[in-house]
Scaffold this motif. Structure first.
Motif, PDB file in Angstrom:
ATOM      1  N   ALA A 130     -71.643   4.155-165.101  1.00 12.66           N
ATOM      2  CA  ALA A 130     -71.229   4.294-166.498  1.00 12.66           C
ATOM      3  C   ALA A 130     -71.420   5.719-167.009  1.00 12.66           C
ATOM      4  N   VAL A 131     -72.587   6.312-166.739  1.00 11.72           N
ATOM      5  CA  VAL A 131     -72.862   7.644-167.282  1.00 11.72           C
ATOM      6  C   VAL A 131     -72.063   8.732-166.570  1.00 11.72           C
ATOM      7  N   ALA A 132     -71.601   8.452-165.340  1.00 14.32           N
ATOM      8  CA  ALA A 132     -70.887   9.477-164.577  1.00 14.32           C
ATOM      9  C   ALA A 132     -69.381   9.431-164.780  1.00 14.32           C
ATOM     10  N   ALA A 133     -68.856   8.350-165.349  1.00 13.77           N
ATOM     11  CA  ALA A 133     -67.405   8.159-165.393  1.00 13.77           C
ATOM     12  C   ALA A 133     -66.686   9.309-166.102  1.00 13.77           C
ATOM     13  N   LEU A 134     -67.189   9.738-167.260  1.00 10.56           N
ATOM     14  CA  LEU A 134     -66.521  10.815-168.001  1.00 10.56           C
ATOM     15  C   LEU A 134     -66.625  12.145-167.261  1.00 10.56           C
ATOM     16  N   GLY A 135     -67.754  12.378-166.604  1.00 11.52           N
ATOM     17  CA  GLY A 135     -67.899  13.596-165.814  1.00 11.52           C
ATOM     18  C   GLY A 135     -66.877  13.660-164.689  1.00 11.52           C
ATOM     19  N   TRP A 136     -66.645  12.536-164.045  1.00  8.11           N
ATOM     20  CA  TRP A 136     -65.649  12.493-162.970  1.00  8.11           C
ATOM     21  C   TRP A 136     -64.243  12.727-163.521  1.00  8.11           C
ATOM     22  N   SER A 137     -63.968  12.303-164.756  1.00  8.86           N
ATOM     23  CA  SER A 137     -62.638  12.564-165.330  1.00  8.86           C
ATOM     24  C   SER A 137     -62.434  14.069-165.512  1.00  8.86           C
ATOM     25  N   TRP A 138     -63.501  14.789-165.864  1.00 12.92           N
ATOM     26  CA  TRP A 138     -63.434  16.249-166.007  1.00 12.92           C
ATOM     27  C   TRP A 138     -63.171  16.889-164.647  1.00 12.92           C
ATOM     28  N   VAL A 139     -63.890  16.411-163.616  1.00  5.80           N
ATOM     29  CA  VAL A 139     -63.694  16.931-162.257  1.00  5.80           C
ATOM     30  C   VAL A 139     -62.261  16.686-161.796  1.00  5.80           C
ATOM     31  N   ALA A 140     -61.771  15.466-162.028  1.00  3.04           N
ATOM     32  CA  ALA A 140     -60.439  15.096-161.546  1.00  3.04           C
ATOM     33  C   ALA A 140     -59.341  15.905-162.208  1.00  3.04           C
ATOM     34  N   ASP A 141     -59.526  16.261-163.484  1.00  5.18           N
ATOM     35  CA  ASP A 141     -58.522  17.073-164.169  1.00  5.18           C
ATOM     36  C   ASP A 141     -58.401  18.460-163.539  1.00  5.18           C
ATOM     37  N   ARG A 142     -59.411  18.865-162.795  1.00  9.91           N
ATOM     38  CA  ARG A 142     -59.426  20.208-162.231  1.00  9.91           C
ATOM     39  C   ARG A 142     -59.143  20.247-160.729  1.00  9.91           C
ATOM     40  N   ILE A 143     -59.545  19.231-159.988  1.00 16.66           N
ATOM     41  CA  ILE A 143     -59.307  19.266-158.537  1.00 16.66           C
ATOM     42  C   ILE A 143     -58.316  18.188-158.081  1.00 16.66           C
ATOM     43  N   GLY A 144     -57.883  17.333-159.003  1.00 18.03           N
ATOM     44  CA  GLY A 144     -56.957  16.268-158.640  1.00 18.03           C
ATOM     45  C   GLY A 144     -57.674  14.936-158.476  1.00 18.03           C
ATOM     46  N   ARG A 145     -57.002  13.872-158.834  1.00 21.29           N
ATOM     47  CA  ARG A 145     -57.629  12.550-158.790  1.00 21.29           C
ATOM     48  C   ARG A 145     -57.898  12.104-157.354  1.00 21.29           C
ATOM     49  N   ALA A 146     -56.953  12.357-156.457  1.00 21.81           N
ATOM     50  CA  ALA A 146     -57.128  11.914-155.072  1.00 21.81           C
ATOM     51  C   ALA A 146     -58.331  12.599-154.425  1.00 21.81           C
ATOM     52  N   ARG A 147     -58.461  13.903-154.625  1.00 20.98           N
ATOM     53  CA  ARG A 147     -59.590  14.626-154.028  1.00 20.98           C
ATOM     54  C   ARG A 147     -60.914  14.168-154.628  1.00 20.98           C
ATOM     55  N   ALA A 148     -60.932  13.955-155.941  1.00 15.02           N
ATOM     56  CA  ALA A 148     -62.162  13.494-156.590  1.00 15.02           C
ATOM     57  C   ALA A 148     -62.567  12.114-156.077  1.00 15.02           C
ATOM     58  N   MET A 149     -61.601  11.204-155.932  1.00 22.06           N
ATOM     59  CA  MET A 149     -61.921   9.869-155.426  1.00 22.06           C
ATOM     60  C   MET A 149     -62.422   9.919-153.987  1.00 22.06           C
ATOM     61  N   THR A 150     -61.851  10.819-153.183  1.00 23.80           N
ATOM     62  CA  THR A 150     -62.289  10.960-151.796  1.00 23.80           C
ATOM     63  C   THR A 150     -63.749  11.397-151.728  1.00 23.80           C
ATOM     64  N   ILE A 151     -64.093  12.422-152.510  1.00 28.73           N
ATOM     65  CA  ILE A 151     -65.482  12.898-152.539  1.00 28.73           C
ATOM     66  C   ILE A 151     -66.423  11.789-152.981  1.00 28.73           C
ATOM     67  N   ALA A 152     -66.011  11.054-154.021  1.00 26.63           N
ATOM     68  CA  ALA A 152     -66.858  10.006-154.583  1.00 26.63           C
ATOM     69  C   ALA A 152     -67.125   8.892-153.581  1.00 26.63           C
ATOM     70  N   ILE A 153     -66.085   8.412-152.926  1.00 21.98           N
ATOM     71  CA  ILE A 153     -66.229   7.248-152.050  1.00 21.98           C
ATOM     72  C   ILE A 153     -67.009   7.587-150.794  1.00 21.98           C
ATOM     73  N   VAL A 154     -66.851   8.812-150.285  1.00 22.73           N
ATOM     74  CA  VAL A 154     -67.602   9.237-149.099  1.00 22.73           C
ATOM     75  C   VAL A 154     -69.085   9.403-149.436  1.00 22.73           C
ATOM     76  N   ALA A 155     -69.381  10.018-150.585  1.00 22.93           N
ATOM     77  CA  ALA A 155     -70.780  10.192-150.992  1.00 22.93           C
ATOM     78  C   ALA A 155     -71.467   8.844-151.198  1.00 22.93           C
ATOM     79  N   ALA A 156     -70.778   7.916-151.831  1.00 20.96           N
ATOM     80  CA  ALA A 156     -71.364   6.597-152.071  1.00 20.96           C
ATOM     81  C   ALA A 156     -71.644   5.863-150.766  1.00 20.96           C
ATOM     82  N   ALA A 157     -70.719   5.958-149.812  1.00 18.23           N
ATOM     83  CA  ALA A 157     -70.914   5.290-148.523  1.00 18.23           C
ATOM     84  C   ALA A 157     -72.110   5.885-147.783  1.00 18.23           C
ATOM     85  N   ALA A 158     -72.269   7.205-147.856  1.00 18.32           N
ATOM     86  CA  ALA A 158     -73.402   7.855-147.187  1.00 18.32           C
ATOM     87  C   ALA A 158     -74.735   7.395-147.775  1.00 18.32           C
ATOM     88  N   ILE A 159     -74.811   7.305-149.100  1.00 20.61           N
ATOM     89  CA  ILE A 159     -76.039   6.827-149.733  1.00 20.61           C
ATOM     90  C   ILE A 159     -76.303   5.376-149.337  1.00 20.61           C
TER      91      ILE A 159
END
Length: 402
Positions: free
Chosen positions: A62-91
């Motif tokens: 919940a607290v990270a959702a808006l931050g990710w929208s800022w990231v996605a506006d700058r690097i693209g939604r697909a790239r942001a989702m890729t980074i997010a899903i890989v990091a979550a799987a590693a944790i």
């Protein structure tokens, strides 16, 4: 100007990738739901504390959702989702090694922060890659993937924990999530130059938030996210606990069967899209909320068939309501679409975190206490939708692009 309509092969790749993202996200978020009793015993903590393994992740998201929208506006939604899903799987693969309950909760919060880059961005990405005509059905397909992911995680975790322990169950869930992440990363199409041109110039996180938080229709949709998701998580967090106690005395592996009710959501999410096209989104949403109330009420009597029928009714209606509300956020937004979907995600998981925990406090008075809370907050969501959402079928289908 209309949004880009995906070509047929491209459309399929988008849906495959987003279903994989939905599945792996929800496997990771909710498999601990089936392990709450086992974690409670292993770490000698109460039900509401053990439920922090679920609420911690949803708070982080919940607290990270808006931050990710800022990231996605700058690097693209697909790239942001890729980074997010890989990091979550590693944790997720590190969780079975944890021997301290506070560390476990902290890592779940970190995993939730990583997962904040998937649900909201997936909906915004869909709105850009798929035509408005197909967006409702595509969104329902994505919701179906989240349903299956949540179900798979719970059904994997409970039986394994019953014959081994929660750590082995967490490891298996982590491996399944990593495989889902690999599918998502290899199939997710990057936004092309045309998509970048069609996307509105980012207006900034704060102006986008203000634009959507002053829109009465969006506020009603955020209320659906907050209260209905809170109701659903409270039911699934503590109903398994109830069924392990008298008068049911069911073993943990058998209580996991309650999560099969989620399968109804894979059907109801798509059915809701069809019904909304015929009757309007508002009517379907209101009917779904009242059906949730009826289902929750049926879980109160101490009769297993009645409890299971009530749960099936409640779950079917919940995913119908969620499919309608989440798919309406993008069309309802007049600006700041990324912020609109991120705010929906924020309220969605804030409700999950708050009521997932409060449901445990209410459970101190027995299941009737938890069910009463669920009914009350669902009625609040119904009232908000009835008062604030547009009534005409044309409005209910969202603004059409010229």
């Amino acid at each position: 100007m209309s949004v880009q309509a995906a070509t047929e092969p491209g459309h399929r790749r988008v849906l495959v990738a987003l279903v994989a993202i939905g599945m792996t996200t929800f496997v990771q978020l909710y498999y601990p739901q089936a392990l709450i009793p086992a974690i409670s015993r292993d770490f000698a903590v109460g039900a509401s504390q053990a439920a922090l393994t679920v609420s911690g992740a949803t708070i982080g998201l919940a607290v990270a959702a808006l931050g990710w929208s800022w990231v996605a506006d700058r690097i693209g939604r697909a790239r942001a989702m890729t980074i997010a899903i890989v990091a979550a799987a590693a944790i997720g693969l590190t969780l079975p090694l944890v021997t301290s309950f506070p560390v476990l909760v902290l890592l779940r919060i970190a995993q939730g922060i990583a997962l904040g880059g998937t649900p909201a961005l997936a909906l915004a990405y869909l709105s850009e890659q798929v035509s408005r005509r197909d967006a409702m059905a595509a969104g329902a397909t994505y919701i179906s993937g989240t349903v299956v992911g949540g179900l798979v995680g719970r059904l994997i975790a409970a039986p394994i924990a019953d014959v081994s322990d929660w750590r082995v169950a967490a490891l298996v869930a982590g491996v399944v999530s990593a495989l889902g992440a690999a599918v998502a990363v290899t199939t997710l199409p990057c936004e092309g130059p045309r998509t970048a041109k069609l996307r509105p110039r980012p207006i900034g996180v704060w102006p986008g938030m203000v634009a959507n938080l002053t829109n009465p229709g969006q506020l009603a949709l955020y209320a659906q996210a907050f209260f209905l998701m809170g109701a659903q998580v409270a039911v699934f967090n503590y109903l398994g606990y109830r069924l392990e106690l008298e008068p049911f005395d069911l073993p943990p592996a058998l209580t996991a069967v309650i999560f099969l009710s989620s399968l109804s959501g894979a059907v109801s999410a798509r059915l809701a899209a069809t019904l909304a096209g015929r009757f309007g989104r508002r009517r379907v949403l209101l009917a779904s909320s009242l059906t949730m109330v009826a289902g929750a009420a049926l879980t109160i009597p101490d009769r297993l068939p009645t409890v299971l029928i009530g749960l099936l009714l409640f779950t079917t209606a919940y995913f119908s309501a969620h499919s309608i509300a989440s798919g309406w956020v993008g069309p309802m937004a007049t600006s700041g679409i990324a912020q609109a979907t991120s705010l929906y995600t924020l309220f969605y998981y804030a409700g999950s975190s708050l009521f997932g925990w409060l449901g445990g406090l209410a459970f101190a008075a027995g299941w009737t206490g938890t069910a009463s809370m669920v009914i009350a907050i669902t009625l609040v969501a119904f009232a908000a939708a009835r008062a604030l959402l547009p009534q005409s079928p044309k409005q209910a289908l969202g603004r059409q692009a010229s």
